[in-house]
Design a protein around this motif. Sequence first.
Motif, PDB file in Angstrom:
ATOM      1  N   PHE A 192       0.826  -1.210   0.000  1.00 48.38           N
ATOM      2  CA  PHE A 192       0.000   0.000   0.000  1.00 48.38           C
ATOM      3  C   PHE A 192       0.859   1.259   0.000  1.00 48.38           C
ATOM      4  N   LYS A 221      -7.358  -4.098  -0.733  1.00 53.23           N
ATOM      5  CA  LYS A 221      -7.793  -4.080   0.664  1.00 53.23           C
ATOM      6  C   LYS A 221      -9.005  -4.982   0.864  1.00 53.23           C
ATOM      7  N   LYS A 235      -5.986  -0.319  -5.342  1.00 50.97           N
ATOM      8  CA  LYS A 235      -5.594  -0.398  -3.927  1.00 50.97           C
ATOM      9  C   LYS A 235      -6.816  -0.757  -3.072  1.00 50.97           C
ATOM     10  N   ASP A 251       0.555   4.271  -2.617  1.00 48.45           N
ATOM     11  CA  ASP A 251       0.424   5.663  -2.167  1.00 48.45           C
ATOM     12  C   ASP A 251       1.487   6.559  -2.791  1.00 48.45           C
TER      13      ASP A 251
END
Length: 120
Positions: A68, A105, A101, A72
Amino acid sequence: MHDVTIGLIRKHLENDLGFDNYYLLASRLRERSYIRWAFEELLVILYEYSDLTFVPEHISGRRKKGVFEIFDEFVSKMEYFLSLRYNWGFDVAKHAAIQFKVYLKNTGLFEEEVIRLDEE
């Protein structure tokens, strides 16, 4: 987990973002090209931090980035390019990375990273 992400991205590229439809509108073709470019860029970084190629921190002096965190940083890079008034393709790439992303998740495979993100 980088290896799992690489597999999921490669599957997405092959199944959902192929160029096998010759009748795509020109705008959809450009959009799909930018999305494929974004995922290829993410793949390069993920390979760099995968278990197969990453040299441990105590040897290399480099901290291993989480999946992640890589996403980002990519989104931040796209926002920077957009702030410089580059073309709309970076916005398409940014949104594709954000959506993927969220998908990662929601798979439940990355609970460790999701919990770590929530703690920060």
